[in-house]
Design a protein around this motif. Structure first.
Motif, PDB file in Angstrom:
ATOM      1  N   UNK A  56      19.896   1.349 -29.872  1.00 31.04           N
ATOM      2  CA  UNK A  56      19.225   1.698 -28.617  1.00 31.04           C
ATOM      3  C   UNK A  56      17.749   1.401 -28.581  1.00 31.04           C
ATOM      4  N   UNK A  57      17.302   0.379 -29.300  1.00 34.14           N
ATOM      5  CA  UNK A  57      15.899  -0.022 -29.165  1.00 34.14           C
ATOM      6  C   UNK A  57      15.803  -0.904 -27.924  1.00 34.14           C
ATOM      7  N   UNK A  58      15.352  -0.317 -26.821  1.00 32.77           N
ATOM      8  CA  UNK A  58      15.467  -1.041 -25.565  1.00 32.77           C
ATOM      9  C   UNK A  58      14.166  -1.663 -25.086  1.00 32.77           C
ATOM     10  N   UNK A  59      13.133  -1.665 -25.929  1.00 31.80           N
ATOM     11  CA  UNK A  59      11.907  -2.343 -25.504  1.00 31.80           C
ATOM     12  C   UNK A  59      11.267  -3.073 -26.660  1.00 31.80           C
ATOM     13  N   UNK A  60      10.779  -4.273 -26.375  1.00 29.45           N
ATOM     14  CA  UNK A  60       9.982  -5.011 -27.349  1.00 29.45           C
ATOM     15  C   UNK A  60       8.546  -4.912 -26.886  1.00 29.45           C
ATOM     16  N   UNK A  61       7.724  -4.127 -27.597  1.00 31.40           N
ATOM     17  CA  UNK A  61       6.365  -3.905 -27.105  1.00 31.40           C
ATOM     18  C   UNK A  61       5.386  -4.955 -27.574  1.00 31.40           C
ATOM     19  N   UNK A  62       5.689  -5.656 -28.670  1.00 24.02           N
ATOM     20  CA  UNK A  62       4.671  -6.571 -29.201  1.00 24.02           C
ATOM     21  C   UNK A  62       5.327  -7.647 -30.046  1.00 24.02           C
ATOM     22  N   UNK A  63       4.859  -8.875 -29.864  1.00 19.88           N
ATOM     23  CA  UNK A  63       5.155  -9.959 -30.810  1.00 19.88           C
ATOM     24  C   UNK A  63       3.837 -10.650 -31.051  1.00 19.88           C
ATOM     25  N   UNK A  64       3.449 -10.771 -32.313  1.00 17.69           N
ATOM     26  CA  UNK A  64       2.216 -11.494 -32.586  1.00 17.69           C
ATOM     27  C   UNK A  64       2.317 -12.160 -33.943  1.00 17.69           C
ATOM     28  N   UNK A  65       1.343 -12.954 -34.251  1.00 14.37           N
ATOM     29  CA  UNK A  65       1.335 -13.662 -35.520  1.00 14.37           C
ATOM     30  C   UNK A  65       0.174 -13.230 -36.373  1.00 14.37           C
ATOM     31  N   UNK A  66       0.281 -13.484 -37.687  1.00 12.98           N
ATOM     32  CA  UNK A  66      -0.812 -13.243 -38.620  1.00 12.98           C
ATOM     33  C   UNK A  66      -0.902 -14.464 -39.513  1.00 12.98           C
ATOM     34  N   UNK A  67      -2.123 -14.943 -39.728  1.00 10.72           N
ATOM     35  CA  UNK A  67      -2.308 -16.078 -40.617  1.00 10.72           C
ATOM     36  C   UNK A  67      -2.890 -15.581 -41.925  1.00 10.72           C
ATOM     37  N   UNK A  68      -2.115 -15.706 -43.026  1.00  8.63           N
ATOM     38  CA  UNK A  68      -2.593 -15.253 -44.340  1.00  8.63           C
ATOM     39  C   UNK A  68      -3.015 -16.428 -45.202  1.00  8.63           C
ATOM     40  N   UNK A  69      -3.269 -17.573 -44.632  1.00  6.93           N
ATOM     41  CA  UNK A  69      -3.708 -18.789 -45.311  1.00  6.93           C
ATOM     42  C   UNK A  69      -2.616 -19.404 -46.184  1.00  6.93           C
ATOM     43  N   UNK A  70      -1.899 -18.601 -47.011  1.00 12.91           N
ATOM     44  CA  UNK A  70      -0.818 -19.186 -47.800  1.00 12.91           C
ATOM     45  C   UNK A  70       0.527 -19.051 -47.101  1.00 12.91           C
ATOM     46  N   UNK A  71       0.626 -18.154 -46.147  1.00 13.34           N
ATOM     47  CA  UNK A  71       1.860 -18.009 -45.381  1.00 13.34           C
ATOM     48  C   UNK A  71       1.492 -17.466 -44.002  1.00 13.34           C
ATOM     49  N   UNK A  72       2.472 -17.416 -43.132  1.00 15.06           N
ATOM     50  CA  UNK A  72       2.235 -16.792 -41.829  1.00 15.06           C
ATOM     51  C   UNK A  72       3.225 -15.668 -41.637  1.00 15.06           C
ATOM     52  N   UNK A  73       2.834 -14.731 -40.796  1.00 15.37           N
ATOM     53  CA  UNK A  73       3.718 -13.619 -40.514  1.00 15.37           C
ATOM     54  C   UNK A  73       3.908 -13.497 -39.014  1.00 15.37           C
ATOM     55  N   UNK A  74       5.089 -13.036 -38.642  1.00 14.76           N
ATOM     56  CA  UNK A  74       5.320 -12.646 -37.255  1.00 14.76           C
ATOM     57  C   UNK A  74       5.612 -11.155 -37.262  1.00 14.76           C
ATOM     58  N   UNK A  75       4.962 -10.425 -36.372  1.00 16.32           N
ATOM     59  CA  UNK A  75       5.090  -8.972 -36.333  1.00 16.32           C
ATOM     60  C   UNK A  75       5.747  -8.577 -35.024  1.00 16.32           C
ATOM     61  N   UNK A  76       6.777  -7.766 -35.117  1.00 18.98           N
ATOM     62  CA  UNK A  76       7.461  -7.287 -33.920  1.00 18.98           C
ATOM     63  C   UNK A  76       7.351  -5.763 -33.876  1.00 18.98           C
ATOM     64  N   UNK A  77       7.106  -5.238 -32.706  1.00 20.18           N
ATOM     65  CA  UNK A  77       7.186  -3.787 -32.496  1.00 20.18           C
ATOM     66  C   UNK A  77       8.314  -3.527 -31.510  1.00 20.18           C
ATOM     67  N   UNK A  78       9.340  -2.826 -31.959  1.00 16.32           N
ATOM     68  CA  UNK A  78      10.468  -2.481 -31.095  1.00 16.32           C
ATOM     69  C   UNK A  78      10.465  -0.981 -30.871  1.00 16.32           C
ATOM     70  N   UNK A  79      10.728  -0.587 -29.650  1.00 18.10           N
ATOM     71  CA  UNK A  79      10.643   0.826 -29.301  1.00 18.10           C
ATOM     72  C   UNK A  79      11.959   1.293 -28.700  1.00 18.10           C
ATOM     73  N   UNK A  80      12.339   2.499 -29.069  1.00 20.71           N
ATOM     74  CA  UNK A  80      13.500   3.136 -28.446  1.00 20.71           C
ATOM     75  C   UNK A  80      13.016   4.287 -27.586  1.00 20.71           C
ATOM     76  N   UNK A  81      13.331   4.245 -26.316  1.00 18.09           N
ATOM     77  CA  UNK A  81      12.901   5.336 -25.421  1.00 18.09           C
ATOM     78  C   UNK A  81      13.659   6.620 -25.729  1.00 18.09           C
ATOM     79  N   UNK A  82      14.959   6.491 -26.049  1.00 18.70           N
ATOM     80  CA  UNK A  82      15.762   7.712 -26.198  1.00 18.70           C
ATOM     81  C   UNK A  82      15.429   8.432 -27.492  1.00 18.70           C
ATOM     82  N   UNK A  83      15.173   7.702 -28.587  1.00 20.37           N
ATOM     83  CA  UNK A  83      14.875   8.408 -29.840  1.00 20.37           C
ATOM     84  C   UNK A  83      13.386   8.469 -30.150  1.00 20.37           C
ATOM     85  N   UNK A  84      12.543   7.915 -29.277  1.00 19.42           N
ATOM     86  CA  UNK A  84      11.086   7.986 -29.473  1.00 19.42           C
ATOM     87  C   UNK A  84      10.649   7.406 -30.809  1.00 19.42           C
ATOM     88  N   UNK A  85      11.228   6.282 -31.175  1.00 18.17           N
ATOM     89  CA  UNK A  85      10.862   5.659 -32.444  1.00 18.17           C
ATOM     90  C   UNK A  85      10.332   4.263 -32.155  1.00 18.17           C
TER      91      UNK A  85
END
Lengths: 154, 187
Positions: A56-85
């Motif tokens: 029941x994670x019904x919202x994607x609040x954020x997608x962004x990238x991070x550059x660590x010079x030797x690798x890259x990262x993608x960060x996702x924030x997923x939110x569930x309204x019903x469980x408040x997580x």
């Protein structure tokens, strides 16, 4: 699944580790109503589908990238309204071939986030409906938030 | 009156007639001193009118636009100087650039400038419009408005106070006063 079922953080954690025993690793950081994990590049789409359909994670609040010079990262924030997580998923991708599956088919809200991440970091999201520049002019050839991007005066 | 350039004075084409009659009127007005008289009356009058009805374009880009808004509020009340912010470039005399101009905005701003009728002036307000300001080495900010639009008055400050904005407009007053904006014909 119904939207009004609530889970605690521990329940979500155990459900995910049951379904993805090797691909997902949880971080030891503990905060109330937060969940931190790292995932494999290949299993990200399946993990997101599982979290959307089963947990029941019904919202994607954020997608962004991070550059660590030797690798890259993608960060996702997923939110569930019903469980408040809010769950944070961090995915490592190689710097010379920054490609990852798009989650726009699951959450429409990820559309512009992914385009902005492409705009600033050059991360290509496969199967995105419109993988083009969002903020910068279309004729730019560089990705300004990468660490090796040089800015200079006039 | 010199008719030698128009040998067919009896049967002129329309274009020729317009040119000839214009020249005749010109010569008469100059020779009789009417032009001098008209200039003496019209130049100060038109100049005064233009100076006291400078309409800036209501085009807020960045934080300087807040100072612009404060300037039009009751405390500084720029309408007592005839500064009325208009929303259409067709009704404006002054392009007040207040903020950084990104490379995506540049063609739109240039087009707004072209759409304004003559006579027109440009005021660069704040550091960003003058030289890029804090974004002097940014990848997407134009380094100064004067790289693509001729600027008449620069108002430094980050952002300038409303008093400074009014001072800039008064300096533009002086510039207009010196220009022969109301003269009747070109010399």
């Amino acid at each position: 699944m119904e939207d009004n079922v609530t889970y605690t953080v521990e329940q979500v954690k155990s459900r995910i580790s049951e379904a993805f025993p090797t691909a997902v690793k949880f971080e030891s950081k503990v905060k109330p109503r937060r969940l931190f994990m790292t995932a494999d590049k290949g299993s990200l789409l399946k993990l997101c589908m599982f979290m959307k359909d089963q947990l029941g994670f019904n919202q994607c609040s954020l997608v962004t990238g991070v550059d660590w010079c030797d690798r890259m990262q993608v960060v996702y924030h997923l939110t569930s309204y019903s469980s408040n997580i809010t769950a944070e998923i961090v995915v490592d991708i190689p710097r010379d071939n920054p490609e990852i599956d798009s989650i726009t088919p699951l959450w429409g809200g990820a559309n512009w986030h992914e385009r902005e991440a492409y705009d600033m970091f050059g991360i290509v999201f496969k199967d995105h409906p419109k993988m083009e520049r969002l903020l910068l002019p279309a004729d730019y050839t560089f990705f300004p938030l990468r660490k090796d991007c040089k800015t200079g005066g006039p | 009156m010199d008719l030698s350039a128009y040998p067919n004075a009896i049967a002129m084409s329309a274009k020729e007639f317009v040119e000839w009659s214009t020249n005749v009127m010109d010569d008469i007005v100059r020779a009789t001193g009417v032009k001098r008289g008209l200039d003496k009356v019209m130049d100060p009058l038109l100049n005064w009118g233009v100076r006291n009805s400078m309409y800036p374009l209501h085009f807020g880009i960045a934080c300087c636009a807040l100072e612009m808004a404060a300037c039009s509020g009751p405390r500084y009340d720029n309408e007592r100087l005839g500064l009325v912010f208009r929303s259409s470039p067709r009704q404006c005399d002054v392009l007040l650039v207040n903020g950084w101009v990104s490379k995506k905005l540049r063609p739109a701003l240039r087009r707004l400038y072209e759409e304004m009728p003559e006579p027109k002036w440009v005021i660069a307000m704040g550091e960003c419009a003058i030289s890029g300001g804090p974004w002097y080495d940014a990848y997407n900010v134009v380094q100064g408005v004067d790289t693509f639009i001729p600027v008449d008055v620069y108002i430094p400050g980050c952002p300038p106070r409303p008093e400074a904005l009014i001072d800039g407009f008064l300096r533009l007053h002086q510039k207009i006063k010196k220009s022969k904006i109301g003269t009747f014909m070109d010399d």
